[in-house]
Design a protein around this motif. Sequence first.
Motif, PDB file in Angstrom:
ATOM      1  N   LEU A 175      13.854   8.808 -15.364  1.00  0.00           N
ATOM      2  CA  LEU A 175      12.326   8.509 -15.704  1.00  0.00           C
ATOM      3  C   LEU A 175      12.280   7.247 -16.143  1.00  0.00           C
ATOM      4  CD1 LEU A 175       9.486   9.112 -15.153  1.00  0.00           C
ATOM      5  CD2 LEU A 175       9.650  10.614 -17.205  1.00  0.00           C
ATOM      6  N   VAL A 176      12.965   7.056 -17.315  1.00  0.00           N
ATOM      7  CA  VAL A 176      12.841   5.816 -18.090  1.00  0.00           C
ATOM      8  C   VAL A 176      13.318   4.504 -17.252  1.00  0.00           C
ATOM      9  CG1 VAL A 176      13.738   4.368 -19.887  1.00  0.00           C
ATOM     10  CG2 VAL A 176      13.107   6.527 -20.219  1.00  0.00           C
ATOM     11  N   GLU A 177      14.429   4.829 -16.400  1.00  0.00           N
ATOM     12  CA  GLU A 177      14.891   3.777 -15.626  1.00  0.00           C
ATOM     13  C   GLU A 177      13.782   3.250 -14.348  1.00  0.00           C
ATOM     14  OE1 GLU A 177      18.450   5.777 -14.166  1.00  0.00           O
ATOM     15  OE2 GLU A 177      19.565   5.189 -16.072  1.00  0.00           O
ATOM     16  N   ALA A 178      13.281   4.374 -13.866  1.00  0.00           N
ATOM     17  CA  ALA A 178      12.437   4.333 -12.749  1.00  0.00           C
ATOM     18  C   ALA A 178      11.083   3.459 -13.244  1.00  0.00           C
ATOM     19  CB  ALA A 178      11.854   5.544 -12.210  1.00  0.00           C
ATOM     20  N   ALA A 179      10.641   3.970 -14.489  1.00  0.00           N
ATOM     21  CA  ALA A 179       9.356   3.400 -15.049  1.00  0.00           C
ATOM     22  C   ALA A 179       9.474   1.828 -15.329  1.00  0.00           C
ATOM     23  CB  ALA A 179       8.945   4.157 -16.295  1.00  0.00           C
ATOM     24  N   GLN A 180      10.920   1.458 -15.603  1.00  0.00           N
ATOM     25  CA  GLN A 180      11.128   0.049 -15.881  1.00  0.00           C
ATOM     26  C   GLN A 180      11.269  -0.668 -14.741  1.00  0.00           C
ATOM     27  OE1 GLN A 180      14.959   0.811 -17.704  1.00  0.00           O
ATOM     28  NE2 GLN A 180      14.327   0.437 -19.886  1.00  0.00           N
ATOM     29  N   GLU A 181      11.689  -0.033 -13.408  1.00  0.00           N
ATOM     30  CA  GLU A 181      11.652  -0.604 -12.304  1.00  0.00           C
ATOM     31  C   GLU A 181      10.329  -0.561 -11.518  1.00  0.00           C
ATOM     32  OE1 GLU A 181      14.096  -1.926 -10.138  1.00  0.00           O
ATOM     33  OE2 GLU A 181      15.736  -1.419 -11.528  1.00  0.00           O
ATOM     34  N   TRP A 182       9.287   0.087 -11.986  1.00  0.00           N
ATOM     35  CA  TRP A 182       8.187   0.148 -11.557  1.00  0.00           C
ATOM     36  C   TRP A 182       6.938  -0.706 -12.163  1.00  0.00           C
ATOM     37  CZ3 TRP A 182       8.023   6.197 -11.342  1.00  0.00           C
ATOM     38  CH2 TRP A 182       9.036   6.473 -10.381  1.00  0.00           C
ATOM     39  N   GLU A 183       7.179  -0.840 -13.394  1.00  0.00           N
ATOM     40  CA  GLU A 183       5.854  -1.292 -14.212  1.00  0.00           C
ATOM     41  C   GLU A 183       5.288  -2.769 -13.744  1.00  0.00           C
ATOM     42  OE1 GLU A 183       5.686  -3.568 -16.548  1.00  0.00           O
ATOM     43  OE2 GLU A 183       7.710  -4.372 -16.889  1.00  0.00           O
ATOM     44  N   CYS A 184       6.160  -3.343 -13.432  1.00  0.00           N
ATOM     45  CA  CYS A 184       5.614  -4.850 -12.800  1.00  0.00           C
ATOM     46  C   CYS A 184       4.692  -4.833 -11.827  1.00  0.00           C
ATOM     47  CB  CYS A 184       6.640  -5.838 -12.789  1.00  0.00           C
ATOM     48  SG  CYS A 184       6.123  -7.724 -12.375  1.00  0.00           S
ATOM     49  N   GLU A 185       5.246  -4.000 -10.741  1.00  0.00           N
ATOM     50  CA  GLU A 185       4.334  -3.972  -9.463  1.00  0.00           C
ATOM     51  C   GLU A 185       2.964  -3.046  -9.711  1.00  0.00           C
ATOM     52  OE1 GLU A 185       4.921  -5.456  -6.299  1.00  0.00           O
ATOM     53  OE2 GLU A 185       6.384  -6.444  -7.342  1.00  0.00           O
ATOM     54  N   LEU A 186       3.226  -2.018 -10.444  1.00  0.00           N
ATOM     55  CA  LEU A 186       2.196  -1.404 -10.640  1.00  0.00           C
ATOM     56  C   LEU A 186       0.869  -1.893 -11.496  1.00  0.00           C
ATOM     57  CD1 LEU A 186       3.764   2.334 -11.458  1.00  0.00           C
ATOM     58  CD2 LEU A 186       2.493   1.675  -9.449  1.00  0.00           C
ATOM     59  N   LEU A 187       1.351  -2.758 -12.350  1.00  0.00           N
ATOM     60  CA  LEU A 187       0.414  -3.307 -13.180  1.00  0.00           C
ATOM     61  C   LEU A 187      -0.368  -4.452 -12.193  1.00  0.00           C
ATOM     62  CD1 LEU A 187       1.928  -3.957 -16.629  1.00  0.00           C
ATOM     63  CD2 LEU A 187       0.120  -2.595 -16.212  1.00  0.00           C
ATOM     64  N   GLY A 188       0.474  -4.801 -11.228  1.00  0.00           N
ATOM     65  CA  GLY A 188      -0.439  -5.796 -10.120  1.00  0.00           C
ATOM     66  C   GLY A 188      -1.072  -4.912  -9.350  1.00  0.00           C
ATOM     67  N   ASP A 189      -1.165  -3.616  -9.630  1.00  0.00           N
ATOM     68  CA  ASP A 189      -2.089  -2.812  -8.621  1.00  0.00           C
ATOM     69  C   ASP A 189      -1.325  -2.412  -7.105  1.00  0.00           C
ATOM     70  OD1 ASP A 189      -3.836  -2.079 -10.561  1.00  0.00           O
ATOM     71  OD2 ASP A 189      -5.148  -3.920  -9.980  1.00  0.00           O
ATOM     72  N   ARG A 190       0.061  -2.595  -7.259  1.00  0.00           N
ATOM     73  CA  ARG A 190       0.659  -2.493  -5.898  1.00  0.00           C
ATOM     74  C   ARG A 190       1.606  -1.269  -6.322  1.00  0.00           C
ATOM     75  NH1 ARG A 190       0.977  -7.945  -6.736  1.00  0.00           N
ATOM     76  NH2 ARG A 190       3.074  -7.797  -7.655  1.00  0.00           N
ATOM     77  N   LEU A 191       1.888  -0.701  -5.055  1.00  0.00           N
ATOM     78  CA  LEU A 191       2.981   0.422  -4.837  1.00  0.00           C
ATOM     79  C   LEU A 191       4.233  -0.391  -5.069  1.00  0.00           C
ATOM     80  CD1 LEU A 191       3.257   3.624  -4.687  1.00  0.00           C
ATOM     81  CD2 LEU A 191       3.841   3.036  -2.260  1.00  0.00           C
ATOM     82  N   PRO A 192       5.363   0.123  -5.917  1.00  0.00           N
ATOM     83  CA  PRO A 192       6.360  -0.595  -6.061  1.00  0.00           C
ATOM     84  C   PRO A 192       7.599  -0.190  -4.852  1.00  0.00           C
ATOM     85  CG  PRO A 192       6.282   1.381  -7.565  1.00  0.00           C
ATOM     86  CD  PRO A 192       5.002   1.235  -6.950  1.00  0.00           C
ATOM     87  N   TRP A 193       7.112   0.070  -3.745  1.00  0.00           N
ATOM     88  CA  TRP A 193       7.999  -0.057  -2.392  1.00  0.00           C
ATOM     89  C   TRP A 193       7.257  -0.271  -1.393  1.00  0.00           C
ATOM     90  CZ3 TRP A 193       7.753   4.534  -5.602  1.00  0.00           C
ATOM     91  CH2 TRP A 193       6.962   5.781  -4.916  1.00  0.00           C
ATOM     92  N   TYR A 194       7.549  -0.530  -0.467  1.00  0.00           N
ATOM     93  CA  TYR A 194       6.729  -0.734   0.908  1.00  0.00           C
ATOM     94  C   TYR A 194       6.456   0.460   1.713  1.00  0.00           C
ATOM     95  CZ  TYR A 194       8.323  -5.676   0.407  1.00  0.00           C
ATOM     96  OH  TYR A 194       8.473  -6.986  -0.005  1.00  0.00           O
ATOM     97  N   VAL A 195       5.344   0.372   2.109  1.00  0.00           N
ATOM     98  CA  VAL A 195       4.909   1.556   2.959  1.00  0.00           C
ATOM     99  C   VAL A 195       4.632   0.953   4.503  1.00  0.00           C
ATOM    100  CG1 VAL A 195       3.140   3.141   3.545  1.00  0.00           C
ATOM    101  CG2 VAL A 195       3.823   2.898   1.538  1.00  0.00           C
ATOM    102  N   ASN A 196       5.631   1.423   5.359  1.00  0.00           N
ATOM    103  CA  ASN A 196       5.803   1.044   6.709  1.00  0.00           C
ATOM    104  C   ASN A 196       5.090   1.806   7.856  1.00  0.00           C
ATOM    105  OD1 ASN A 196       7.301  -1.474   6.100  1.00  0.00           O
ATOM    106  ND2 ASN A 196       9.009  -0.099   5.707  1.00  0.00           N
ATOM    107  N   TRP A 197       4.953   3.067   7.585  1.00  0.00           N
ATOM    108  CA  TRP A 197       4.525   4.018   8.590  1.00  0.00           C
ATOM    109  C   TRP A 197       3.020   3.730   8.430  1.00  0.00           C
ATOM    110  CZ3 TRP A 197       5.594   5.459  13.177  1.00  0.00           C
ATOM    111  CH2 TRP A 197       5.162   6.516  13.676  1.00  0.00           C
ATOM    112  N   TYR A 198       2.415   3.622   9.595  1.00  0.00           N
ATOM    113  CA  TYR A 198       0.942   3.513   9.679  1.00  0.00           C
ATOM    114  C   TYR A 198       0.128   4.805   9.265  1.00  0.00           C
ATOM    115  CZ  TYR A 198       0.538   6.155  14.047  1.00  0.00           C
ATOM    116  OH  TYR A 198       0.552   7.086  14.849  1.00  0.00           O
ATOM    117  N   GLU A 199       0.761   5.878   9.381  1.00  0.00           N
ATOM    118  CA  GLU A 199      -0.362   7.021   9.048  1.00  0.00           C
ATOM    119  C   GLU A 199      -0.325   7.112   7.452  1.00  0.00           C
ATOM    120  OE1 GLU A 199       1.373  10.370  10.869  1.00  0.00           O
ATOM    121  OE2 GLU A 199       0.672   9.652  13.087  1.00  0.00           O
ATOM    122  N   HIS A 200       0.440   6.400   6.720  1.00  0.00           N
ATOM    123  CA  HIS A 200       0.678   6.505   5.212  1.00  0.00           C
ATOM    124  C   HIS A 200      -0.354   5.754   4.347  1.00  0.00           C
ATOM    125  CE1 HIS A 200       5.074   8.064   5.924  1.00  0.00           C
ATOM    126  NE2 HIS A 200       4.234   9.067   6.484  1.00  0.00           N
TER     127      HIS A 200
END
Length: 255
Positions: A175-200
């Motif tokens: 969890l700590v490792e994931a939060a370190q990976e995510w925090e920058c994108e989340l603070l920019g109001d973005r999900l920290p990975w791409y959503v490609n499928w149009y239904e999501h």
Amino acid sequence: MHLTDDPSGRRLGAALAGLFVTFHGMTAHPDERNCECHWGSPDELSLLKTPNVGLDPDLLRRTWQAVDWLDHAAVLRRILPQFAADLVAGRVEPLFGLEEAGDSFARGRWQQWPDDQAGAVREFLHAWWVQSLTDPEAVVPAHQVLAMCAEESGTLGPWLADWDERTGCLSDRRLVEAAQEWECELLGDRLPWYVNWYEHDEDEMRAELVAWLLGPAGRRLRNAGALQDLQHRIRLLGLSGEERWADPHWPGHRY
């Protein structure tokens, strides 16, 4: 491929074996085709219509990444045992992130397959996800597995629920490792990975992830001894606009 002899490793091994039994002998549709210039040769296409023949890594990659199959579900069923084994072993290397592999699952609409097939896929995904949280020798980082699972299913709920149930030291470290990976994108109001499928719904998934980090996951971060800077950055996700940027712990990211 070697899996550790702990409960999560044994479960994952059984799930991979279940995929092999369930999808053994399946092929692409006899009339399946693809662009010879952009995908591959007729001889390579004929391999997808031949059961139980392994594909070389490059052909496997081109097959799961292609978006223009006539029957993507049949193609996915054909490659699934080998594809899943390569995912677990860390041999799948997408251009951007592992969510690309999740998009291939989503295009196949595996949840609509017959119960035995959908059940085998579901068990594999949950077994792999739990193994990434609890096995010290897991090859693929948990945050990448989560992105893949979120993209293939369009939801975070079941995967975060699995994480809530795994409260050991290793799961907390993940969890700590994931939060370190995510925090920058989340603070920019973005999900920290791409959503490609149009239904999501990307915004919905981001909101769900933030709510989880501010709630039960935030308490675990504190108990796991996450650095104060990281804890403050997660706290900032609960603020918006100038209130967030004016906080003394705002990290100064530029977006």
